[in-house]
Design a protein around this motif. Structure first.
Motif, PDB file in Angstrom:
ATOM      1  N   ASP A  37      58.332   8.782  29.648  1.00  0.00           N
ATOM      2  CA  ASP A  37      59.063   8.331  30.827  1.00  0.00           C
ATOM      3  C   ASP A  37      58.731   6.903  31.244  1.00  0.00           C
ATOM      4  O   ASP A  37      59.133   6.479  32.334  1.00  0.00           O
ATOM      5  N   LEU A  38      58.053   6.149  30.395  1.00  0.00           N
ATOM      6  CA  LEU A  38      57.893   4.723  30.677  1.00  0.00           C
ATOM      7  C   LEU A  38      59.228   3.999  30.637  1.00  0.00           C
ATOM      8  O   LEU A  38      59.418   2.986  31.320  1.00  0.00           O
ATOM      9  N   GLY A  91      49.136   2.296  29.113  1.00  0.00           N
ATOM     10  CA  GLY A  91      48.752   1.673  30.374  1.00  0.00           C
ATOM     11  C   GLY A  91      49.389   2.411  31.539  1.00  0.00           C
ATOM     12  O   GLY A  91      50.208   3.328  31.365  1.00  0.00           O
ATOM     13  N   ARG A  92      49.038   2.005  32.741  1.00  0.00           N
ATOM     14  CA  ARG A  92      49.562   2.674  33.930  1.00  0.00           C
ATOM     15  C   ARG A  92      51.037   2.311  34.128  1.00  0.00           C
ATOM     16  O   ARG A  92      51.451   1.176  33.929  1.00  0.00           O
ATOM     17  N   GLY A  93      51.813   3.292  34.515  1.00  0.00           N
ATOM     18  CA  GLY A  93      53.232   3.068  34.741  1.00  0.00           C
ATOM     19  C   GLY A  93      53.814   4.271  35.450  1.00  0.00           C
ATOM     20  O   GLY A  93      53.633   4.454  36.656  1.00  0.00           O
ATOM     21  N   HIS A  94      54.514   5.106  34.703  1.00  0.00           N
ATOM     22  CA  HIS A  94      55.066   6.349  35.243  1.00  0.00           C
ATOM     23  C   HIS A  94      53.946   7.244  35.790  1.00  0.00           C
ATOM     24  O   HIS A  94      54.104   7.877  36.829  1.00  0.00           O
ATOM     25  N   THR A  95      52.842   7.320  35.071  1.00  0.00           N
ATOM     26  CA  THR A  95      51.578   7.881  35.552  1.00  0.00           C
ATOM     27  C   THR A  95      50.478   6.956  35.046  1.00  0.00           C
ATOM     28  O   THR A  95      50.747   5.983  34.353  1.00  0.00           O
ATOM     29  N   ARG A  96      49.228   7.310  35.328  1.00  0.00           N
ATOM     30  CA  ARG A  96      48.164   6.467  34.787  1.00  0.00           C
ATOM     31  C   ARG A  96      47.719   6.910  33.394  1.00  0.00           C
ATOM     32  O   ARG A  96      46.873   6.262  32.789  1.00  0.00           O
ATOM     33  N   GLY A  97      48.332   7.979  32.869  1.00  0.00           N
ATOM     34  CA  GLY A  97      47.947   8.461  31.545  1.00  0.00           C
ATOM     35  C   GLY A  97      49.005   8.281  30.479  1.00  0.00           C
ATOM     36  O   GLY A  97      48.902   8.865  29.405  1.00  0.00           O
ATOM     37  N   GLY A 149      57.123   9.072  41.517  1.00  0.00           N
ATOM     38  CA  GLY A 149      56.286   9.710  42.520  1.00  0.00           C
ATOM     39  C   GLY A 149      54.803   9.611  42.245  1.00  0.00           C
ATOM     40  O   GLY A 149      53.986   9.728  43.163  1.00  0.00           O
ATOM     41  N   ASP A 150      54.421   9.403  40.969  1.00  0.00           N
ATOM     42  CA  ASP A 150      53.013   9.251  40.589  1.00  0.00           C
ATOM     43  C   ASP A 150      52.776   7.895  39.920  1.00  0.00           C
ATOM     44  O   ASP A 150      51.857   7.736  39.118  1.00  0.00           O
ATOM     45  N   ALA A 151      53.609   6.932  40.257  1.00  0.00           N
ATOM     46  CA  ALA A 151      53.664   5.673  39.509  1.00  0.00           C
ATOM     47  C   ALA A 151      52.670   4.634  40.014  1.00  0.00           C
ATOM     48  O   ALA A 151      52.087   4.751  41.094  1.00  0.00           O
ATOM     49  N   HIS A 152      52.556   3.607  39.182  1.00  0.00           N
ATOM     50  CA  HIS A 152      51.829   2.385  39.532  1.00  0.00           C
ATOM     51  C   HIS A 152      52.809   1.234  39.336  1.00  0.00           C
ATOM     52  O   HIS A 152      52.934   0.672  38.244  1.00  0.00           O
ATOM     53  N   TYR A 153      53.511   0.897  40.422  1.00  0.00           N
ATOM     54  CA  TYR A 153      54.597  -0.077  40.337  1.00  0.00           C
ATOM     55  C   TYR A 153      54.121  -1.444  39.862  1.00  0.00           C
ATOM     56  O   TYR A 153      54.796  -2.087  39.051  1.00  0.00           O
ATOM     57  N   ALA A 154      52.989  -1.897  40.361  1.00  0.00           N
ATOM     58  CA  ALA A 154      52.540  -3.243  40.021  1.00  0.00           C
ATOM     59  C   ALA A 154      52.173  -3.365  38.547  1.00  0.00           C
ATOM     60  O   ALA A 154      52.330  -4.433  37.945  1.00  0.00           O
ATOM     61  N   ASP A 155      51.698  -2.271  37.948  1.00  0.00           N
ATOM     62  CA  ASP A 155      51.255  -2.304  36.553  1.00  0.00           C
ATOM     63  C   ASP A 155      52.370  -2.002  35.556  1.00  0.00           C
ATOM     64  O   ASP A 155      52.302  -2.415  34.397  1.00  0.00           O
ATOM     65  N   TRP A 156      53.363  -1.255  35.978  1.00  0.00           N
ATOM     66  CA  TRP A 156      54.365  -0.723  35.049  1.00  0.00           C
ATOM     67  C   TRP A 156      55.080  -1.820  34.248  1.00  0.00           C
ATOM     68  O   TRP A 156      55.248  -1.696  33.022  1.00  0.00           O
ATOM     69  N   PRO A 157      55.532  -2.940  34.860  1.00  0.00           N
ATOM     70  CA  PRO A 157      56.217  -3.960  34.054  1.00  0.00           C
ATOM     71  C   PRO A 157      55.368  -4.499  32.905  1.00  0.00           C
ATOM     72  O   PRO A 157      55.886  -4.736  31.797  1.00  0.00           O
ATOM     73  N   ALA A 158      54.074  -4.693  33.122  1.00  0.00           N
ATOM     74  CA  ALA A 158      53.214  -5.178  32.038  1.00  0.00           C
ATOM     75  C   ALA A 158      53.066  -4.132  30.940  1.00  0.00           C
ATOM     76  O   ALA A 158      52.965  -4.478  29.749  1.00  0.00           O
ATOM     77  N   THR A 159      53.051  -2.868  31.317  1.00  0.00           N
ATOM     78  CA  THR A 159      53.015  -1.807  30.313  1.00  0.00           C
ATOM     79  C   THR A 159      54.290  -1.829  29.475  1.00  0.00           C
ATOM     80  O   THR A 159      54.250  -1.655  28.247  1.00  0.00           O
ATOM     81  N   ASP A 168      56.004  -4.493  28.852  1.00  0.00           N
ATOM     82  CA  ASP A 168      55.865  -5.662  27.973  1.00  0.00           C
ATOM     83  C   ASP A 168      55.088  -5.293  26.712  1.00  0.00           C
ATOM     84  O   ASP A 168      55.434  -5.733  25.605  1.00  0.00           O
ATOM     85  N   ARG A 169      54.036  -4.491  26.869  1.00  0.00           N
ATOM     86  CA  ARG A 169      53.203  -4.137  25.714  1.00  0.00           C
ATOM     87  C   ARG A 169      53.970  -3.288  24.703  1.00  0.00           C
ATOM     88  O   ARG A 169      53.849  -3.488  23.491  1.00  0.00           O
ATOM     89  N   ILE A 170      54.762  -2.335  25.184  1.00  0.00           N
ATOM     90  CA  ILE A 170      55.480  -1.506  24.213  1.00  0.00           C
ATOM     91  C   ILE A 170      56.668  -2.261  23.621  1.00  0.00           C
ATOM     92  O   ILE A 170      57.009  -2.070  22.454  1.00  0.00           O
ATOM     93  N   GLU A 171      57.276  -3.133  24.388  1.00  0.00           N
ATOM     94  CA  GLU A 171      58.375  -3.935  23.838  1.00  0.00           C
ATOM     95  C   GLU A 171      57.881  -4.858  22.738  1.00  0.00           C
ATOM     96  O   GLU A 171      58.583  -5.108  21.746  1.00  0.00           O
ATOM     97  N   ALA A 172      56.642  -5.338  22.885  1.00  0.00           N
ATOM     98  CA  ALA A 172      56.067  -6.245  21.896  1.00  0.00           C
ATOM     99  C   ALA A 172      55.846  -5.571  20.541  1.00  0.00           C
ATOM    100  O   ALA A 172      55.667  -6.268  19.525  1.00  0.00           O
TER     101      ALA A 172
END
Length: 317
Positions: free
Chosen positions: A183-184, A161-167, A194-204, A206-210
């Motif tokens: 780098d998530l 998902g989007r976080g550090h970058t969108r890829g 610098g290429d991040a998506h701040y609003a999406d990163w926490p949910a991303t 959550d997905r990897i922690e799960a």
């Protein structure tokens, strides 16, 4: 400029650590420099993040050869940043270069600009940069998720998902419960946003922690072993993102300019995060992107070598 630009004055070599996290699964870390991973399968090897130059890739190959003579057949790019990908030419065997379809799109869109920008920022991390033949291109892309079988060893490759970058892509070994996060997640190192998506990163996150890893290799910092340390590493990354984005959103709502937001962010965040590796390097880029996103710019603007210097002078000059 009142202080050295980005990491241009960071010229001291770092001590590398090559650690086995599970049988045949290794992390190469180096005191906050970018990490790489190695997974040894039944008849071949997967490298996770190729390093910055062919010469530096050669150092990683020597670590591989210390534990196995199996051929390196696969390289996974967790995202498009030059410091992770330009070393592909340093692997002498024929390899499959794997990336998410979104990562390839980002190389098309901004790969050359990013290469020029990162070499300017990190001279030490691009040792023997004249050996780089050009941009690294994936030979295999996937959408969403794929599974790589190294004989009987399963590696799930997930566009998280989007976080550090969108890829952003992670490698997950379900049997061994080892996760390579790219780098998530950072540990003791400042997230580069610098290429991040701040609003999406926490949910991303959550997905990897799960997934429930018992060992996690972050993009920078030592490998995390045990659920408590992993929880701490993910929580620290999440807190940094949320603290900084809250400052940027408040500044945007107040109509403050970027310099005002930057000064507040440095004042409020240095006591908590200033001891992390590359804090002073990352913060001008991190605040610039947070300010853009807070003002509704969803697609990160491309960093060029020229834009880097212009921004740095505006915030630090």
């Amino acid at each position: 400029m009142t202080k050295g630009f980005a990491s241009q004055t960071d010229l001291a070599d770092k001590r590398e650590t090559f650690a086995e996290l599970a049988p045949g699964v290794y992390a190469l870390t180096a005191e906050g420099d970018p990490n790489s991973g190695i997974v040894v399968g039944d008849d071949s090897v997967l490298v996770i993040d190729a390093r910055a130059t062919p010469a530096m890739a050669g150092d990683l190959v020597r670590h591989v050869r210390a534990v196995t003579d199996k051929p390196i057949r696969h390289i996974l790019l967790t995202h498009y940043h030059a410091v992770r990908v330009l070393g592909v030419a340093g692997y002498p065997e024929r390899v499959n270069v794997i990336a998410s379809d979104v990562t390839r799109e980002m190389i098309v869109e901004r790969g050359q600009q990013d290469m020029d920008s990162e070499i300017q920022r990190f001279p030490r991390l691009f040792r023997d940069r004249e050996s780089i033949p050009g941009l690294t291109w994936p030979t295999m892309t996937f959408h969403g998720e794929m599974t790589l079988w190294l004989g009987s060893r399963e590696v799930r490759i997930i566009h998280a998902g989007r976080g550090h970058t969108r890829g952003d892509t992670v490698a997950w070994l379900p049997k061994e419960r080892v996760l390579f996060s790219g780098d998530l997640v950072e540990y003791g190192a400042t997230p580069y946003c610098g290429d991040a998506h701040y609003a999406d990163w926490p949910a991303t996150l959550d997905r990897i922690e799960a997934l429930g890893p018992t060992a996690l290799v972050p993009g920078r910092g030592e490998a995390l072993v045990g659920e408590a340390q992993i929880r701490d590493g993910i929580a620290g990354t999440r807190a940094f993102l949320q603290d900084l984005f809250a400052i940027a959103r408040q500044g945007a709502a107040d109509g403050a300019d970027l310099k005002t937001v930057y000064d507040r962010a440095m004042r409020e965040m240095r006591p908590k995060y200033g001891h992390w590796v590359i804090f002073d390097h990352c913060m001008p880029f991190d605040v610039s992107r947070a300010y853009d996103e807070a003002r509704g710019i969803d697609h990160p603007r491309i960093w060029t070598a020229e834009r880097d210097i212009e921004m740095w002078r505006a915030l630090e000059g």
